[in-house]
Motif scaffolding. Structure first.
Motif, PDB file in Angstrom:
ATOM      1  N   GLY A 221       0.806  -1.214   0.000  1.00  0.00           N
ATOM      2  CA  GLY A 221       0.000   0.000   0.000  1.00  0.00           C
ATOM      3  C   GLY A 221       0.836   1.260   0.000  1.00  0.00           C
ATOM      4  O   GLY A 221       0.520   2.240  -0.699  1.00  0.00           O
ATOM      5  N   LEU A 222       1.917   1.263   0.761  1.00  0.00           N
ATOM      6  CA  LEU A 222       2.810   2.417   0.790  1.00  0.00           C
ATOM      7  C   LEU A 222       3.477   2.637  -0.565  1.00  0.00           C
ATOM      8  O   LEU A 222       3.658   3.780  -1.006  1.00  0.00           O
ATOM      9  CB  LEU A 222       3.878   2.242   1.873  1.00  0.00           C
ATOM     10  CG  LEU A 222       3.390   2.329   3.328  1.00  0.00           C
ATOM     11  CD1 LEU A 222       4.514   1.942   4.288  1.00  0.00           C
ATOM     12  CD2 LEU A 222       2.863   3.728   3.655  1.00  0.00           C
ATOM     13  N   ALA A 223       3.834   1.546  -1.230  1.00  0.00           N
ATOM     14  CA  ALA A 223       4.419   1.652  -2.571  1.00  0.00           C
ATOM     15  C   ALA A 223       3.425   2.282  -3.540  1.00  0.00           C
ATOM     16  O   ALA A 223       3.796   3.111  -4.391  1.00  0.00           O
ATOM     17  CB  ALA A 223       4.857   0.273  -3.071  1.00  0.00           C
ATOM     18  N   ALA A 224       2.154   1.915  -3.408  1.00  0.00           N
ATOM     19  CA  ALA A 224       1.114   2.501  -4.270  1.00  0.00           C
ATOM     20  C   ALA A 224       0.954   3.997  -3.987  1.00  0.00           C
ATOM     21  O   ALA A 224       0.829   4.807  -4.920  1.00  0.00           O
ATOM     22  CB  ALA A 224      -0.207   1.779  -4.053  1.00  0.00           C
ATOM     23  N   GLU A 225       0.943   4.362  -2.718  1.00  0.00           N
ATOM     24  CA  GLU A 225       0.828   5.784  -2.351  1.00  0.00           C
ATOM     25  C   GLU A 225       2.000   6.582  -2.907  1.00  0.00           C
ATOM     26  O   GLU A 225       1.822   7.682  -3.449  1.00  0.00           O
ATOM     27  CB  GLU A 225       0.775   5.932  -0.832  1.00  0.00           C
ATOM     28  CG  GLU A 225      -0.489   5.386  -0.202  1.00  0.00           C
ATOM     29  CD  GLU A 225      -0.449   5.410   1.325  1.00  0.00           C
ATOM     30  OE1 GLU A 225       0.522   5.995   1.879  1.00  0.00           O
ATOM     31  OE2 GLU A 225      -1.369   4.875   1.960  1.00  0.00           O
ATOM     32  N   TYR A 226       3.192   6.045  -2.767  1.00  0.00           N
ATOM     33  CA  TYR A 226       4.402   6.714  -3.240  1.00  0.00           C
ATOM     34  C   TYR A 226       4.349   6.880  -4.763  1.00  0.00           C
ATOM     35  O   TYR A 226       4.642   7.960  -5.298  1.00  0.00           O
ATOM     36  CB  TYR A 226       5.630   5.909  -2.821  1.00  0.00           C
ATOM     37  CG  TYR A 226       6.941   6.503  -3.280  1.00  0.00           C
ATOM     38  CD1 TYR A 226       7.600   7.445  -2.500  1.00  0.00           C
ATOM     39  CD2 TYR A 226       7.528   6.103  -4.486  1.00  0.00           C
ATOM     40  CE1 TYR A 226       8.820   7.988  -2.916  1.00  0.00           C
ATOM     41  CE2 TYR A 226       8.726   6.638  -4.904  1.00  0.00           C
ATOM     42  CZ  TYR A 226       9.371   7.582  -4.119  1.00  0.00           C
ATOM     43  OH  TYR A 226      10.565   8.115  -4.537  1.00  0.00           O
ATOM     44  N   ALA A 227       3.985   5.824  -5.466  1.00  0.00           N
ATOM     45  CA  ALA A 227       3.930   5.880  -6.932  1.00  0.00           C
ATOM     46  C   ALA A 227       2.926   6.917  -7.410  1.00  0.00           C
ATOM     47  O   ALA A 227       3.193   7.680  -8.349  1.00  0.00           O
ATOM     48  CB  ALA A 227       3.574   4.503  -7.492  1.00  0.00           C
ATOM     49  N   ALA A 228       1.778   6.960  -6.760  1.00  0.00           N
ATOM     50  CA  ALA A 228       0.721   7.880  -7.175  1.00  0.00           C
ATOM     51  C   ALA A 228       1.123   9.344  -7.001  1.00  0.00           C
ATOM     52  O   ALA A 228       0.582  10.226  -7.694  1.00  0.00           O
ATOM     53  CB  ALA A 228      -0.551   7.591  -6.392  1.00  0.00           C
ATOM     54  N   LYS A 229       2.068   9.616  -6.102  1.00  0.00           N
ATOM     55  CA  LYS A 229       2.485  10.997  -5.835  1.00  0.00           C
ATOM     56  C   LYS A 229       3.532  11.514  -6.817  1.00  0.00           C
ATOM     57  O   LYS A 229       3.850  12.701  -6.809  1.00  0.00           O
ATOM     58  CB  LYS A 229       3.061  11.106  -4.410  1.00  0.00           C
ATOM     59  CG  LYS A 229       2.016  10.991  -3.320  1.00  0.00           C
ATOM     60  CD  LYS A 229       2.610  11.225  -1.948  1.00  0.00           C
ATOM     61  CE  LYS A 229       3.603  10.154  -1.566  1.00  0.00           C
ATOM     62  NZ  LYS A 229       4.068  10.276  -0.158  1.00  0.00           N
ATOM     63  N   GLN A 230       4.077  10.646  -7.651  1.00  0.00           N
ATOM     64  CA  GLN A 230       5.114  11.089  -8.583  1.00  0.00           C
ATOM     65  C   GLN A 230       4.521  12.044  -9.623  1.00  0.00           C
ATOM     66  O   GLN A 230       3.402  11.846 -10.109  1.00  0.00           O
ATOM     67  CB  GLN A 230       5.763   9.885  -9.256  1.00  0.00           C
ATOM     68  CG  GLN A 230       6.373   8.890  -8.278  1.00  0.00           C
ATOM     69  CD  GLN A 230       7.278   9.552  -7.248  1.00  0.00           C
ATOM     70  OE1 GLN A 230       8.279  10.192  -7.599  1.00  0.00           O
ATOM     71  NE2 GLN A 230       6.928   9.425  -5.970  1.00  0.00           N
ATOM     72  N   GLU A 231       5.265  13.074  -9.959  1.00  0.00           N
ATOM     73  CA  GLU A 231       4.744  14.152 -10.810  1.00  0.00           C
ATOM     74  C   GLU A 231       4.258  13.663 -12.169  1.00  0.00           C
ATOM     75  O   GLU A 231       3.301  14.197 -12.726  1.00  0.00           O
ATOM     76  CB  GLU A 231       5.819  15.224 -11.004  1.00  0.00           C
ATOM     77  CG  GLU A 231       6.099  16.042  -9.749  1.00  0.00           C
ATOM     78  CD  GLU A 231       7.074  17.171 -10.022  1.00  0.00           C
ATOM     79  OE1 GLU A 231       7.418  17.390 -11.213  1.00  0.00           O
ATOM     80  OE2 GLU A 231       7.495  17.835  -9.055  1.00  0.00           O
ATOM     81  N   HIS A 232       4.933  12.662 -12.711  1.00  0.00           N
ATOM     82  CA  HIS A 232       4.564  12.204 -14.053  1.00  0.00           C
ATOM     83  C   HIS A 232       3.347  11.291 -14.058  1.00  0.00           C
ATOM     84  O   HIS A 232       2.836  10.943 -15.125  1.00  0.00           O
ATOM     85  CB  HIS A 232       5.746  11.473 -14.692  1.00  0.00           C
ATOM     86  CG  HIS A 232       6.066  10.165 -14.044  1.00  0.00           C
ATOM     87  ND1 HIS A 232       6.798  10.069 -12.875  1.00  0.00           N
ATOM     88  CD2 HIS A 232       5.747   8.883 -14.389  1.00  0.00           C
ATOM     89  CE1 HIS A 232       6.925   8.798 -12.539  1.00  0.00           C
ATOM     90  NE2 HIS A 232       6.304   8.057 -13.434  1.00  0.00           N
ATOM     91  N   VAL A 233       2.871  10.892 -12.897  1.00  0.00           N
ATOM     92  CA  VAL A 233       1.724   9.983 -12.830  1.00  0.00           C
ATOM     93  C   VAL A 233       0.427  10.780 -12.943  1.00  0.00           C
ATOM     94  O   VAL A 233       0.097  11.590 -12.078  1.00  0.00           O
ATOM     95  CB  VAL A 233       1.754   9.148 -11.530  1.00  0.00           C
ATOM     96  CG1 VAL A 233       0.471   8.327 -11.395  1.00  0.00           C
ATOM     97  CG2 VAL A 233       2.973   8.241 -11.519  1.00  0.00           C
ATOM     98  N   GLN A 234      -0.307  10.528 -14.032  1.00  0.00           N
ATOM     99  CA  GLN A 234      -1.548  11.254 -14.301  1.00  0.00           C
ATOM    100  C   GLN A 234      -2.783  10.356 -14.271  1.00  0.00           C
ATOM    101  O   GLN A 234      -3.905  10.832 -14.382  1.00  0.00           O
ATOM    102  CB  GLN A 234      -1.461  11.928 -15.670  1.00  0.00           C
ATOM    103  CG  GLN A 234      -0.294  12.891 -15.795  1.00  0.00           C
ATOM    104  CD  GLN A 234      -0.399  14.058 -14.834  1.00  0.00           C
ATOM    105  OE1 GLN A 234      -1.476  14.632 -14.652  1.00  0.00           O
ATOM    106  NE2 GLN A 234       0.714  14.419 -14.206  1.00  0.00           N
ATOM    107  N   GLY A 235      -2.577   9.072 -14.143  1.00  0.00           N
ATOM    108  CA  GLY A 235      -3.689   8.132 -14.135  1.00  0.00           C
ATOM    109  C   GLY A 235      -3.155   6.728 -13.991  1.00  0.00           C
ATOM    110  O   GLY A 235      -1.968   6.513 -13.730  1.00  0.00           O
ATOM    111  N   SER A 236      -4.044   5.745 -14.190  1.00  0.00           N
ATOM    112  CA  SER A 236      -3.645   4.354 -13.952  1.00  0.00           C
ATOM    113  C   SER A 236      -2.568   3.868 -14.917  1.00  0.00           C
ATOM    114  O   SER A 236      -1.741   3.030 -14.557  1.00  0.00           O
ATOM    115  CB  SER A 236      -4.875   3.443 -14.041  1.00  0.00           C
ATOM    116  OG  SER A 236      -5.503   3.557 -15.308  1.00  0.00           O
TER     117      SER A 236
END
Length: 257
Positions: A221-236
């Motif tokens: 879950g923490l890995a998912a939270e971290y990934a979602a916060k990256q600037e280049h992440v705009q969606g799934s």
């Protein structure tokens, strides 16, 4: 979280035998490699017993199971039991059809599972508790904690019920809750399936089973939270490679806000 569990996995690089569904094999293999384990995908009846015997952990996932694959799952599970190798069951979509329910019933009769992991709808089906499902997804609302307790006690295992809050319960009825995670995990195929393999990897370490399962679920879950916060992440779509990257991080990196 017992961070030494994650460290032990990465030091030992355990071999995880995945008898998993066709949809998620590549994602599961890449996720396990990023996490620090070594994946093998093998469902042939002719080699299932031998492959399980030389592995450090076994995952049995019924997502796209057929009758021809069931004997291999039984052989792998029983071989692992003989050698005290941990075995994880992921009863994907058990509530969708009578065929899936029968497959899981047969597996539970012949294999002792170290951990059974599923969403609330799947786990509720194992103990005949009412819960609304849509295909392989859980869409109902109810008491996930109580489901975890019942599954753990009925099958003498550690139950992991996933959802907005995850519940981990061993058959002593102690329930551990986890709230890490991100909604993007619901938008990619195979997130739950990969989690089953990550749990299997953590079960190879030196700790109590409930601690191993909790470490896997919380780190995931923490890995998912971290990934979602990256600037280049705009969606799934952009989340998915960022999530694979995050699975290779150290716990202190994931906790960085």
């Amino acid at each position: 979280m017992n961070t030494s569990i994650i460290e032990q996995v990465r030091e030992a690089n355990p071999l995880i035998h995945n008898l998993t569904n066709e949809v998620v094999m590549n994602f599961t293999a890449n996720g396990l490699l990023a996490f620090g384990a070594s994946p093998i995908m093998a469902k042939a009846t002719e080699e299932a017993e031998e492959m399980a015997s030389i592995s450090n952990g076994v995952l049995i996932n019924i997502g796209t199971s057929t009758l021809t694959e069931l004997p291999a799952m039984k052989l792998a599970g029983k071989a692992a039991n003989k050698k005290d190798i941990p075995v994880v069951l992921d009863p994907v979509g058990i509530g969708a059809t009578s065929f899936r329910k029968d497959v899981v019933k047969q597996l539970l009769q012949e294999v002792q599972f170290t951990v059974i992991k599923g969403n609330a709808g799947e786990m509720a089906k194992l103990v005949d508790m009412p819960w609304e499902v849509k295909g392989v997804e859980s869409v109902g609302d109810g008491d996930g904690k109580e489901i975890a307790k019942k599954v753990a006690n009925m099958y003498h295992t550690t139950a992991v019920v996933t959802g907005e809050t995850d519940y981990i319960c061993s058959n002593n009825e102690t329930v551990i809750e986890n709230r890490s995670g991100h909604v993007y995990l619901e938008k990619i195929t195979g997130a739950g399936c990969l989690l089953g393999s990550i749990i299997a990897a953590c079960l190879t370490t030196d700790a109590k089973v409930e601690e191993q399962a909790f470490a896997a679920v919380q780190f995931y879950g923490l890995a998912a939270e971290y990934a979602a916060k990256q600037e280049h992440v705009q969606g799934s779509g952009s989340f998915l490679p960022a999530f694979i990257d995050a699975l290779s991080n150290e716990i202190d990196q994931l906790n960085t806000k």
